[in-house]
Design an enzyme around this catalytic site. Structure first.
Site, short mmCIF file in Angstrom:
data_model
loop_
_atom_site.label_atom_id
_atom_site.label_comp_id
_atom_site.label_asym_id
_atom_site.label_seq_id
_atom_site.Cartn_x
_atom_site.Cartn_y
_atom_site.Cartn_z
N PRO A 216 -1.16 5.23 -6.56
CA PRO A 216 -0.98 6.01 -7.78
C PRO A 216 -2.32 6.42 -8.37
O PRO A 216 -3.28 5.66 -8.30
CB PRO A 216 -0.27 5.04 -8.73
CG PRO A 216 0.07 3.83 -7.95
CD PRO A 216 -0.63 3.88 -6.64
N GLY A 217 -2.33 7.62 -8.94
CA GLY A 217 -3.53 8.06 -9.65
C GLY A 217 -4.60 8.65 -8.76
O GLY A 217 -5.67 9.01 -9.23
N LYS A 220 -2.27 12.94 -6.08
CA LYS A 220 -1.26 13.57 -5.22
C LYS A 220 -0.56 14.72 -5.95
O LYS A 220 -0.40 15.81 -5.40
CB LYS A 220 -0.23 12.53 -4.73
CG LYS A 220 -0.87 11.42 -3.92
CD LYS A 220 0.15 10.43 -3.42
CE LYS A 220 0.79 9.59 -4.51
NZ LYS A 220 -0.18 8.74 -5.22
N GLU A 436 -16.25 -7.03 6.77
CA GLU A 436 -15.97 -5.85 7.61
C GLU A 436 -17.10 -5.62 8.61
O GLU A 436 -16.85 -5.22 9.75
CB GLU A 436 -15.76 -4.61 6.74
CG GLU A 436 -14.58 -4.69 5.77
CD GLU A 436 -13.26 -5.07 6.41
OE1 GLU A 436 -13.02 -4.70 7.59
OE2 GLU A 436 -12.47 -5.77 5.75
#
Ligand code: ADP
Ligand code: ZN
Length: 618
Positions: A216-217, A220, A436
């Site tokens: 969200p945000g 889109k 990572e």
């Protein structure tokens, strides 16, 4: 606030007012006469104060010759007033002397039958039916013209305005900061909508549905609007959670209307926000009311199938949960195109900050790069509120312009503030970077592993960082050495953490799960262990919802189970040793990768190569 509810409230207020007025009339009527006791009636009769009496059943009513004082209890208080008429109820056993006495005192006597005429009775019996038919007619008419939402509060033509009519938007790709890849992918749709004929002539394949996937945000909705704006076509939108909110049947009829209107207004874009609200896979049977959702989903599917080649309507939909979507939605001809939208990296965050401060007076010292680098994990929406917050702070201080201090303050406020934003502290960022980097380093050093596609410390879903490897070709057979290497790569994150920080964190949980599952398959299903041999052992299927193994029907002995566990452990231990050794022997490269990750947040394959290449003059 949506309109039908307002209208309902208004309607109720009007109805209540009318009712009050009517009730008032009745009360004024009531003021003329009073209910009196039978003894009072007899005593008024004895005093020759009755003008007329009309009998009806056990009741009687009539007028006095002169007004009398009556005392009544109204809402717990005694009220005395003068009335000229009365009603009373006679004791069950009729008073035989009454008629004679009335006649003697010259009171006018009349009577009414208690039976209603057959015709009136017939009309009265019809009333409920008329009411039912009326309501039914009204609802069906409302449903036909505006969907069952029309039922709410009646006259809601506004339902149509809410979701059915398109709008022209003036947002363009200019207003969407960064997201260059996503824009590029959607450019084709813009081209098609701008000039469908030309697009077909050059042989472009027309997409029907595009799924925008991202948290969200992240913009889109903004992107969907920008597609419509760029192409200059009508934009129709609805949030899928609104489909299923009120009455059964609303969803399906809204979908029908939405598509009908969009076709009328073609070329156009339909944007469905929160697609997962209706698009969850069918038949999982969780939660109530999924019938309504299924109907809506089916309607959506059939509308999309109903498009023919000449329909210049494209459906964009947004979701954060592509994994829960019904597979039927993703089939060819439906949402078969996916555009993944990620949380912005610092370069895009800088651009977003710039876009949103276009209308804000800025001091000279503003350094957006610093703010952008200090806000990893923030979405476009978060950054927009950061700028707003800074502007509010500045105006509260009556400052002429927003300064760096305001921005920093706004950032802190957002970070500490009520809702926890997905923002990572510096130490967490460092840990993730090493984790990572560990995966990446091991993957690059082991032979035969898939090339690194991308590594990032921008959070994605549940993961704080991701290392992506992409196989060069589709593979169907995996040699044992390849799988062993994968185990080592998956354990590389943990190995790096242990080397650099002296201990491991909880961040490696999904790595461990992956490793365990893989090792188990190697031993039990693929016959890759010498000690166990080329035999398949079923160790129980995982329950799809409960996330644990079902009761095991073991076809093997406890002794074999023990040996299997030993073999799985051995495979994992071996991978761990390989990973540990590689990160230890290449500490300088690990540091270089982790530093670059903290700086740049995302590294692609060639950047990784560049960092790991021994420093040699090109
Ligand atoms: P989503 O639909 O993904 O939840 P939205 O499109 O509603 O997100 O974005 C919310 C707000 O955040 C937008 O109105 C916009 O102002 C801002 N925003 C998000 N991404 C960007 C971006 N890339 N550029 C400019 N503004 C953005
Ligand atoms: Zn990991």
């Amino acid at each position: 606030m949506n309109q039908p509810i307002w209208r309902t409230i208004l309607f109720m207020m009007v109805a209540a007012t009318l009712f009050n007025i009517g009730y008032g009339f009745l009360q004024r009527e009531a003021a003329q006469h009073a209910e009196i006791s039978y003894s009072r009636f007899r005593s008024e009769l004895a005093e020759n104060n009755l003008k007329s009496v009309r009998f009806k059943g056990v009741g009687a009513s009539g007028e006095f010759l002169k007004k009398v004082q009556v005392t009544e209890t109204v809402q717990g208080r005694e009220v005395t007033r003068e009335v000229g008429a009365f009603t009373t109820t006679m004791p069950a056993a009729a008073d035989p002397s009454l008629l004679a006495e009335l006649a003697a005192r010259k009171v006018e006597i009349s009577a009414a039958t208690t039976e209603t005429s057959p015709f009136t009775a017939f009309l009265v019996s019809l009333l409920p039916w008329l009411l039912i038919i009326g309501v039914w007619w009204y609802i069906s008419r409302a449903a036909r013209t505006q969907g069952p939402a029309g039922m709410m509060g009646g006259f809601a033509k506004s339902g149509a305005r809410m979701y059915g009519s398109g709008e022209k938007v003036d947002v363009t790709f200019e207003d969407v900061a960064g997201m260059e890849n996503s824009k590029l992918e959607l450019k084709e749709i813009v081209d098609y909508l701008k000039d469908p004929g030309q697009f077909r002539r050059i042989g472009g394949k027309v997409p029907k549905g595009v799924l925008l996937v991202g948290p969200p945000g992240t913009g889109k909705t903004l992107l969907a609007r920008a597609v419509a704006g760029e192409a200059g076509v009508n934009f129709f939108t609805i949030s899928a959670s609104q489909f299923i909110e009120m009455f059964v049947g609303v969803g399906a009829s809204r979908v029908r209307d939405l598509f009908a209107n969009a076709k009328k207004g073609a070329p156009s874009i339909i944007f469905i926000d929160e697609l997962d609200a209706v698009g969850r896979s069918r038949g999982t049977g969780f939660g109530g009311g999924h019938d309504e959702r299924e109907q809506t989903l089916n309607q959506l599917l059939s509308e999309m199938d109903g498009f023919d080649q000449h329909e210049e309507v494209i459906v964009l939909a947004a979701t954060n949960r592509p994994d829960v979507l019904d597979p039927a939605l993703l089939r060819p001809g439906r949402f078969d195109r996916h555009v993944v939208i990620e949380r912005p990296d610092w370069r895009d965050r800088e651009k977003i900050l710039r876009v949103h401060s276009r209308k804000v007076a800025l001091a000279d010292n503003i350094d957006f790069v610093t703010i952008a680098k200090g806000t990893p994990g923030m979405t476009g929406a978060d950054l927009e509120s950061l700028v707003n917050e800074a502007a509010i702070l500045a105006s509260r201080e009556n400052a002429a312009a927003v300064t760096m201090a305001h921005l920093e303050q706004a950032k802190d406020k957002l970070l500490m503030g009520g809702e926890r934003k997905m923002v990572i502290s510096d130490s967490e960022k460092r840990l993730t970077a090493y984790h990572e980097a560990g995966h990446t380093l091991v993957a690059r050093l082991l032979p035969g592993t898939d090339p690194i596609h991308k590594v990032t410390i921008i959070p994605r879903g549940m993961a704080l960082g991701v290392t992506q490897q992409l196989p060069e070709d589709d593979r169907y057979h995996y040699p044992r050495s390849y799988l062993e290497n994968r185990i080592a790569v998956a354990l590389g994150g943990r190995a790096a953490e242990r080397l650099v920080f002296g201990e491991v964190s909880t961040g490696a949980q999904s790595d461990l799960k992956m490793v365990t599952d893989l090792a188990e398959k190697m031993v039990c299903q693929w016959g890759m262990s010498e000690k166990i041999g080329p035999v398949v052992y079923t160790r129980g299927e995982e329950h799809p919802f409960l996330g644990r193994k079902l009761a095991e029907e073991k076809g093997f002995s406890e002794a074999m189970a023990w040996r299997i566990d030993q073999e799985i452990t051995a495979l994992v231990r071996h991978g761990e040793e390989v990973a540990d050794e590689l990160v230890r022997d290449n500490r300088d490269r690990l540091d270089a990768l982790a530093t670059a990750l903290q700086e740049e947040e995302t590294l692609d394959g060639s950047r990784v190569d560049q960092i790991l290449r021994p420093a040699s003059p090109d």
